[in-house]
Enzyme design. Sequence first.
Site, PDB file in Angstrom:
ATOM      1  N   ASP A  37       1.040  -1.231   0.014  1.00 35.56           N
ATOM      2  CA  ASP A  37      -0.066  -0.093  -0.004  1.00 35.56           C
ATOM      3  C   ASP A  37       0.833   1.383  -0.232  1.00 35.56           C
ATOM      4  OD1 ASP A  37      -1.931   2.114   0.367  1.00 35.56           O
ATOM      5  OD2 ASP A  37      -2.667   1.225   2.236  1.00 35.56           O
ATOM      6  N   HIS A  38       1.061   1.665  -1.080  1.00 32.55           N
ATOM      7  CA  HIS A  38       2.315   2.918  -1.269  1.00 32.55           C
ATOM      8  C   HIS A  38       1.728   4.119  -2.128  1.00 32.55           C
ATOM      9  CE1 HIS A  38       6.517   1.572  -0.378  1.00 32.55           C
ATOM     10  NE2 HIS A  38       5.787   0.721   0.112  1.00 32.55           N
ATOM     11  N   GLY A 106       4.377   2.626   9.212  1.00 35.25           N
ATOM     12  CA  GLY A 106       4.878   3.424   7.868  1.00 35.25           C
ATOM     13  C   GLY A 106       5.911   3.645   7.572  1.00 35.25           C
ATOM     14  N   GLU A 107       6.087   4.335   6.303  1.00 31.29           N
ATOM     15  CA  GLU A 107       7.597   5.013   5.753  1.00 31.29           C
ATOM     16  C   GLU A 107       7.043   6.156   5.644  1.00 31.29           C
ATOM     17  OE1 GLU A 107       6.056   2.161   3.739  1.00 31.29           O
ATOM     18  OE2 GLU A 107       7.110   0.543   4.807  1.00 31.29           O
ATOM     19  N   ASN A 110       5.751   7.239   1.801  1.00 26.11           N
ATOM     20  CA  ASN A 110       4.437   7.380   1.585  1.00 26.11           C
ATOM     21  C   ASN A 110       3.827   8.459   2.547  1.00 26.11           C
ATOM     22  OD1 ASN A 110       4.509   5.174  -0.147  1.00 26.11           O
ATOM     23  ND2 ASN A 110       5.142   4.123   1.594  1.00 26.11           N
TER      24      ASN A 110
END
Length: 330
Positions: A37-38, A106-107, A110
């Site tokens: 999911d990006h 998360g990251e 994104n």
Amino acid sequence: MTNFGYTLMTEQSGPRALVGYAQRAEELGFDFLQCSDHFSPWLTEQGHAPYAWAVLGAVAQETERIGLMTYVTCPTMRYHPAVVAQQAATLGLLSDGRFTLGLGSGENLNEHTVGAGWPALETRQEMLAEAIDIIRELFGGALVTYRGDHFDIDATRLWDLPEEPVRIAVACAGDRAVEAFASLGDDLIAVEPKAELVDAWNADPDARRIEPGGARAIGQIPICWDPSQERAVERAHREFRWFGGGWNVNSDLPTTAGFAAASQFVRPEDVASSIPCGPDLDAIVAAVGAYWEAGFTDVGLVQVGDDGQERFLAEAAGPLLEKLRAAAPS
């Protein structure tokens, strides 16, 4: 018995292609699908980032048996946790109960998109714990009002819910994360074959809904199959050299330019030493085996590069599944 999955890598394929790959993966006998999911690919060379939830909705209608999951969604910045709860419940209905909600902290790549900054890891984990609490409450079907340190909900209800609540799997990279989330999630997600993570998750006295023998432990491993060893290494280096930075780096870089700079000195041989590349299916089985030896129940395969998917699915995936199932403990 170990379950084997196929990864819908949204960073390297467009939405129509991903739905087609999902159909083929089900036909071949894969047990589940993982969908990233990006909002952005890791590297410009990958070139894609369709909306994962629309892709999964289409996949749910074009498949019948195969399990589905996000790997993983961050329910704290791009999405409010109430929105994630609604997305997951709807997908649970569309898939007739085949969907697992994979969540993580998360990251930056994104989540910086919405302009809210990038919190420190401790804060991100606090936000994730609060988000899971909210999602759980909404899955219960009642009218929810919630006041937290990071999120508020005002008189909110989910109107369409599956009979069985969607299972929640949580990504953990170390002991602190396991300690924080084993009591909140149903299943464990980890990207390294560390037995200590699985053992700690299953040993937590407050862990939720532990099945006989423990919860699901869901891993993922990149591979780059190709009849040509040289072509496989070139593709893996072109599209997956970011992988060698490790998650401490990968979670914090904000742009594809940052990943390009961070990986500029990564050599093809460096990538080939960490990702099985080429036609040798036994080498892939040996790499995947590290996960079941560490106690993982589910392992998803990432075939690197969109340009290699059709041939992988047509020529290698079926024989590879046979070898994996023959080698894995029953």
